[in-house]
Design an enzyme around this catalytic site. Structure first.
Site, mmCIF file in Angstrom:
data_model
loop_
_atom_site.group_PDB
_atom_site.id
_atom_site.type_symbol
_atom_site.label_atom_id
_atom_site.label_comp_id
_atom_site.label_asym_id
_atom_site.label_seq_id
_atom_site.Cartn_x
_atom_site.Cartn_y
_atom_site.Cartn_z
ATOM 1 N N GLY A 198 0.803 -1.225 0.000
ATOM 2 C CA GLY A 198 0.000 0.000 0.000
ATOM 3 C C GLY A 198 0.829 1.266 0.000
ATOM 4 O O GLY A 198 2.022 1.239 -0.294
ATOM 5 N N HIS A 223 4.173 1.689 -8.278
ATOM 6 C CA HIS A 223 3.203 0.590 -8.144
ATOM 7 C C HIS A 223 2.220 0.588 -9.316
ATOM 8 O O HIS A 223 1.876 -0.460 -9.844
ATOM 9 C CB HIS A 223 2.355 0.772 -6.871
ATOM 10 C CG HIS A 223 3.113 0.614 -5.586
ATOM 11 N ND1 HIS A 223 3.317 1.652 -4.711
ATOM 12 C CD2 HIS A 223 3.695 -0.474 -5.027
ATOM 13 C CE1 HIS A 223 3.984 1.214 -3.658
ATOM 14 N NE2 HIS A 223 4.240 -0.066 -3.825
ATOM 15 N N SER A 269 7.493 4.084 -1.079
ATOM 16 C CA SER A 269 6.535 4.594 -0.083
ATOM 17 C C SER A 269 7.291 5.269 1.055
ATOM 18 O O SER A 269 6.780 6.182 1.692
ATOM 19 C CB SER A 269 5.695 3.445 0.471
ATOM 20 O OG SER A 269 5.112 2.733 -0.593
#
Ligand code: PAF
Length: 287
Positions: free
Chosen positions: A31, A37, A193
């Site tokens: 996530g 991504h 991230s």
């Protein structure tokens, strides 16, 4: 786009798709999605075509974090992630909780792990013991739930991709692994991230990983073969000129075997991990 939180429901849907001959493309993530991504999602779509199904998993896997690494601080924004997945054309997002992925673990009733015993011993595996055990275990479990024909991983985690490829071959998972190129910010910083943690001047200092790669490339271009030990010393000095940068490791190795080389040449793979402030960043490139 379907949002699935239960492991059983994910597997049931994947089995339904499989029975009707639908190809499944899969992108596992933790996530806090970024353009890197989303490029993997695009690549998965390319692999399965418009009649195929693309699944993205969003799960911050606790077994790949050491107790000293702050799992609870890993960035999360599920609402934004779901929006990005929808926009990127994913058919389903699998976002399980810990009780779904590791049932019985808190009561001591979870005890099966997948361990790759060779490629995972160096670099990230040496710096982060147990990390790859967590990665191979969760990825094997995800493969069993999503039943993909193709799964896409980022080149940024070079060693992870090599280990997953080895696991797929060794354990006969019936799927193909695609490794997609690293996406970079304009100044060369690999998208991650964790870049979210780089406040103020740390963001500038973080470009030192890409600088080190560029310098190694230019040295290798000028001389046919360079001593890996000498190059490591030079790059450590260069990196640590930045006030908040501390080299964890820089390694030169054969991209197939991941075995370190004594002499660095064109085609040698370079990987490095650097703490910039408290944030640990990794990058790699073929020289
Ligand atoms: O690369 C990652 O984000 C993770 O290691 C992965 C493959 C999703 C497993 O948790």
């Amino acid at each position: 786009m379907r949002i699935i939180t239960s492991a059983a429901a994910m597997q049931k849907l994947a089995l339904q798709w499989k029975r009707t001959g639908v190809k499944i493309g899969f992108v596992p993530t933790m996530g806090y999605l970024h353009a890197g991504h989303l490029s993997l999602v695009k690549r998965a779509r390319q692999a399965v075509g418009k009649n195929g199904k693309v699944v993205v998993s969003i799960y911050v896997n606790p077994t790949q974090f050491a107790p000293t690494e702050d799992l609870s601080k890993y960035p999360r924004d599920l609402k934004r992630d779901l929006k990005l997945c929808r926009e990127a054309g994913a058919d389903a997002v699998f976002t399980p909780g810990d009780a779904e992925m590791y049932p019985g673990k808190t009561e001591g009733n979870y005890s099966t792990y997948v361990i790759e015993e060779n490629l995972g011993c160096v670099m990230e595996g040496a710096s982060r013991p147990m990390h790859f055990r967590g990665v191979t275990t969760v990825v094997a479990k995800l493969f069993n739930l999503v039943l993909p024909d193709v799964s896409v991983f980022g080149q940024k985690d070079f060693q992870q991709a090599a280990i997953i490829q080895r696991m797929v071959k060794d354990l006969n998972f019936p799927l193909k692994i695609v490794v997609a190129p690293t996406l970079r910010e304009r100044d060369g910083l690999a998208m991650s991230s964790r870049n979210k943690y780089l406040a103020g001047d740390l963001r500038r200092q973080a470009t030192v990983l890409w600088c080190a790669i560029q310098i190694a490339k230019s040295i290798v271009e000028k001389s046919k073969s360079v001593s890996a030990a000498d190059l490591k010393v030079d790059l450590k000095k260069l990196i640590e000129i930045e006030p908040d940068a501390k080299l964890d490791y820089v390694e030169f190795f054969n991209p197939e075997t991941l075995q370190p080389v004594a002499q660095v040449k064109r085609g040698t793979q370079m990987a490095l991990a650097v703490f910039v402030g408290k944030t640990r960043l990794i990058d790699n490139s073929q020289l």
